[in-house]
Scaffold this motif. Structure first.
Motif, short mmCIF file in Angstrom:
data_model
loop_
_atom_site.label_atom_id
_atom_site.label_comp_id
_atom_site.label_asym_id
_atom_site.label_seq_id
_atom_site.Cartn_x
_atom_site.Cartn_y
_atom_site.Cartn_z
N GLU A 198 0.83 -1.19 0.00
CA GLU A 198 0.00 0.00 0.00
C GLU A 198 0.88 1.25 0.00
O GLU A 198 1.52 1.58 1.00
CB GLU A 198 -0.92 -0.01 1.23
CG GLU A 198 -1.74 1.25 1.43
CD GLU A 198 -2.55 1.61 0.19
OE1 GLU A 198 -2.11 2.54 -0.53
OE2 GLU A 198 -3.59 0.98 -0.05
N PRO A 199 0.95 1.97 -1.12
CA PRO A 199 1.84 3.14 -1.22
C PRO A 199 1.46 4.29 -0.29
O PRO A 199 2.29 5.15 0.00
CB PRO A 199 1.71 3.56 -2.69
CG PRO A 199 0.43 2.98 -3.15
CD PRO A 199 0.25 1.71 -2.40
N ARG A 200 0.23 4.31 0.19
CA ARG A 200 -0.17 5.39 1.09
C ARG A 200 0.58 5.33 2.42
O ARG A 200 0.82 6.36 3.04
CB ARG A 200 -1.68 5.36 1.32
CG ARG A 200 -2.49 5.77 0.10
CD ARG A 200 -3.99 5.66 0.36
NE ARG A 200 -4.38 4.28 0.61
CZ ARG A 200 -5.63 3.91 0.94
NH1 ARG A 200 -6.58 4.83 1.07
NH2 ARG A 200 -5.92 2.64 1.14
N PHE A 201 0.96 4.13 2.85
CA PHE A 201 1.73 4.02 4.08
C PHE A 201 3.12 4.63 3.91
O PHE A 201 3.65 5.30 4.81
CB PHE A 201 1.85 2.56 4.52
CG PHE A 201 0.57 1.97 5.03
CD1 PHE A 201 -0.13 2.58 6.07
CD2 PHE A 201 0.06 0.79 4.49
CE1 PHE A 201 -1.32 2.03 6.55
CE2 PHE A 201 -1.13 0.26 4.97
CZ PHE A 201 -1.81 0.88 6.00
N LYS A 202 3.70 4.40 2.76
CA LYS A 202 5.00 5.00 2.47
C LYS A 202 4.89 6.51 2.43
O LYS A 202 5.76 7.24 2.95
CB LYS A 202 5.55 4.47 1.15
CG LYS A 202 6.92 5.02 0.80
CD LYS A 202 7.45 4.43 -0.50
CE LYS A 202 8.82 5.01 -0.85
NZ LYS A 202 9.35 4.44 -2.12
N ALA A 203 3.83 7.02 1.82
CA ALA A 203 3.63 8.46 1.75
C ALA A 203 3.47 9.06 3.14
O ALA A 203 4.00 10.14 3.44
CB ALA A 203 2.40 8.77 0.90
N LEU A 204 2.75 8.35 4.01
CA LEU A 204 2.57 8.79 5.40
C LEU A 204 3.90 8.87 6.13
O LEU A 204 4.23 9.89 6.75
CB LEU A 204 1.63 7.82 6.12
CG LEU A 204 1.48 8.01 7.64
CD1 LEU A 204 0.68 9.27 7.94
CD2 LEU A 204 0.81 6.78 8.27
N ALA A 205 4.69 7.78 6.05
CA ALA A 205 5.98 7.74 6.74
C ALA A 205 6.94 8.78 6.19
O ALA A 205 7.69 9.42 6.94
CB ALA A 205 6.59 6.34 6.61
N ASP A 206 6.91 8.97 4.89
CA ASP A 206 7.80 9.93 4.26
C ASP A 206 7.43 11.36 4.66
O ASP A 206 8.31 12.19 4.92
CB ASP A 206 7.73 9.77 2.74
CG ASP A 206 8.83 10.55 2.03
OD1 ASP A 206 10.00 10.36 2.39
OD2 ASP A 206 8.51 11.34 1.13
N ALA A 207 6.14 11.64 4.74
CA ALA A 207 5.68 12.99 5.07
C ALA A 207 6.05 13.37 6.50
O ALA A 207 6.53 14.49 6.74
CB ALA A 207 4.17 13.09 4.87
N PHE A 208 5.84 12.47 7.44
CA PHE A 208 6.12 12.79 8.84
C PHE A 208 7.61 12.70 9.16
O PHE A 208 8.11 13.43 10.01
CB PHE A 208 5.30 11.90 9.78
CG PHE A 208 3.91 12.40 9.98
CD1 PHE A 208 3.59 13.21 11.05
CD2 PHE A 208 2.90 12.09 9.07
CE1 PHE A 208 2.32 13.71 11.24
CE2 PHE A 208 1.62 12.58 9.23
CZ PHE A 208 1.32 13.39 10.31
#
Length: 280
Positions: A101-111
């Motif tokens: 799920e790429p959204r988890f990567k986006a979340l981790a990258d953003a924070f």
């Protein structure tokens, strides 16, 4: 009280109505007391969440953080989310990088909690306002989906599909990325009129089928074409029309009488689809 956005009616006519009223509905929705309270709390307190544990320990902050990436359903998986955030994205073996799920990567990258370069972003005003804007957009989509999930899928597709367009990515890789996001895949599989059994084939064969169907309907197999708003509109148009074919016509359907005649003559879904397309 939370304002409930709606298209009023379903299918393609409803989608056209939603697009015409969307700006006003978003404005009213964002002024709902529930949304304003969540946003104000996040704006005032996110700078205090200096670690992933701090964030997941505050449900109100986590609500906005996850909602900003369309991950609100994960709100009760605190240990799971904390691990994703703690490991960041810089290491290829990081937990977020190993998930489909790429959204988890986006979340981790953003924070950025687990990243050495740059570090946590929670003290940055630009980050805070970006998360709030994302949250508002996706909460509106979620609220629309409570009345009609196809409308939520369409809103998500319109926003997300172009973000996957990367000139440095091969066509095959781009298709894998699209197929890996279930909401995007559902819209395209429906618009392409693909049988559910396609999902049981090898991933390489699925990619070939998606690409072939795009070439047949759009004249190109390159996912880069989804950067064109007209192509996106065509895909959403076909999505709603095929949904209408799946569920069957109603008296409100354009060309309803002719559709009934076609069905009585045992003509296939393709004939019905063609008639629907001719009525729009």
């Amino acid at each position: 009280m939370l304002f409930q956005p709606t298209a009023g009616i379903g299918g393609l006519p409803g989608w056209l109505v939603l697009q015409r009223t969307e700006t006003r509905q978003r404005e009213v929705f964002e002024r709902s007391p529930v949304i304003e309270r969540d946003v104000d709390y996040f704006r005032e307190n996110i700078s205090k969440a200096l670690t992933a544990k701090d964030l997941v320990s505050d449900r109100r902050l986590l609500t906005v953080a996850l909602g900003a990436f369309g991950l609100g359903d994960e709100i009760n998986k605190k240990a799971f989310v904390e691990k994703i955030l703690d490991e960041g994205t810089e290491n290829s073996d990081a937990f977020a990088n190993r998930l489909n799920e790429p959204r988890f990567k986006a979340l981790a990258d953003a924070f950025g909690y687990g990243n050495i370069q740059g570090g946590s972003s929670v003290l940055l005003e630009s980050f805070r306002e970006d998360m709030i804007a994302r949250f508002k957009v996706r909460e509106f989509d979620r609220a629309v989906g409570e009345g009609d999930n196809d409308m939520r899928l369409a809103l998500n597709f319109r926003r997300e599909i172009s973000e996957l367009v990367d000139p440095d990515t091969t066509e095959k890789t781009a298709w894998f990325q699209i197929m890996g996001q279930q909401p995007l895949r559902e819209v395209l599989a429906t618009a392409f009129n693909l049988a559910p059994s396609v999902a049981q084939l090898s991933i390489d064969r699925q990619q070939e089928i998606f690409a072939d169907r795009a070439r047949s309907l759009l004249g190109s197999s390159d996912p880069a074409q989804f950067d064109d708003p007209e192509v996106v509109d065509e895909m959403l148009r076909r999505f709603f029309l095929m949904r209408q074919v799946e569920s069957g016509p109603s008296p409100a359907t354009p060309g309803y009488g002719a559709l009934i005649l076609l069905q009585s003559q045992s003509l296939g879904a393709s004939a019905i689809e063609n008639l629907l397309l001719s009525q729009i």
